[in-house]
Design a protein around this motif. Sequence first.
Motif, mmCIF file in Angstrom:
data_model
loop_
_atom_site.group_PDB
_atom_site.id
_atom_site.type_symbol
_atom_site.label_atom_id
_atom_site.label_comp_id
_atom_site.label_asym_id
_atom_site.label_seq_id
_atom_site.Cartn_x
_atom_site.Cartn_y
_atom_site.Cartn_z
ATOM 1 N N LEU A 197 0.929 10.000 1.354
ATOM 2 C CA LEU A 197 1.737 9.290 0.354
ATOM 3 C C LEU A 197 1.991 10.164 -0.868
ATOM 4 O O LEU A 197 3.126 10.238 -1.372
ATOM 5 N N PRO A 235 10.367 4.697 -4.000
ATOM 6 C CA PRO A 235 11.505 3.871 -3.577
ATOM 7 C C PRO A 235 11.889 2.844 -4.636
ATOM 8 O O PRO A 235 11.022 2.255 -5.289
ATOM 9 N N PRO A 239 10.596 -1.048 -2.962
ATOM 10 C CA PRO A 239 9.544 -0.758 -1.989
ATOM 11 C C PRO A 239 9.290 -1.910 -1.022
ATOM 12 O O PRO A 239 9.301 -3.076 -1.405
ATOM 13 N N SER A 240 9.070 -1.569 0.226
ATOM 14 C CA SER A 240 8.625 -2.521 1.234
ATOM 15 C C SER A 240 7.107 -2.464 1.313
ATOM 16 O O SER A 240 6.476 -1.572 0.726
ATOM 17 N N ASP A 289 4.746 0.762 0.993
ATOM 18 C CA ASP A 289 5.380 1.858 0.258
ATOM 19 C C ASP A 289 4.708 2.038 -1.098
ATOM 20 O O ASP A 289 4.190 1.080 -1.685
ATOM 21 N N VAL A 314 0.262 0.806 -3.543
ATOM 22 C CA VAL A 314 1.284 0.454 -2.555
ATOM 23 C C VAL A 314 1.746 -0.982 -2.765
ATOM 24 O O VAL A 314 1.079 -1.781 -3.425
#
Length: 224
Positions: free
Chosen positions: A49, A65, A68-69, A72, A91
């Motif tokens: 990461l 991002p 983020p999903s 992520d 995350v």
Amino acid sequence: MSTTFRNLITNTVRLAAELALTAGFVLLLFAFYLLVWTGHRNAAVQADLLAEIRTTDSNGKIQLPAKPSNGDGVAIMHIPRFGDDWEQVIVEGTENEDLMKGPGHFKGTAMPGKKGNFAIAGHRATHGEPFAKVEEIEVGDEILVETNDEWLVYTVAWTQIVPPTAMSLLEPVPGYPGKKAKQRQMTIITCHPRWGSTERYVVGTQLTKRVAAEAGRPELKQPA
């Protein structure tokens, strides 16, 4: 005592011993998985990461991002109290598979630096145990959160031990359901005690400084 009865006792004792050895071996493997393998796997995931996020652009900004999903990265956290080189990618999401990667952002709470409550959960034991030393954090400590555009400095305002049902700590104003947020806060939640989950250890912070990414990492107050 008949030979048949003696043989029965012998076979029973032998079977019990074999079962005990098997059970002990299984427990040993499980302990290895929890204490060693999950930490090794977490370190590898965090390294991947960080390598991906630290692919900086021409302005020296990291790459996170925009939307983020689950799983992520949403920010990079630095806690000097845990050591100068301590850093963890936070995350998106707090499901088990998310927290296996690192500290997780509670979906629906504020994003880093935004008004409201940026709430985070993380393991205190196993899976890299990012918050193993959470009880060492003191009021006044500074915590750095790195985003695409900014370095955010959060100052610890309080710590508290609460029951697992204390969900109001995820509110925009932690502990005050329905109250409208006027400040920017970050709340860190982990299990308490370290090898149990009967309570939660909570660290509450306030955003006290923000520095543009181009200016470089700000100096933080060293823990006493």
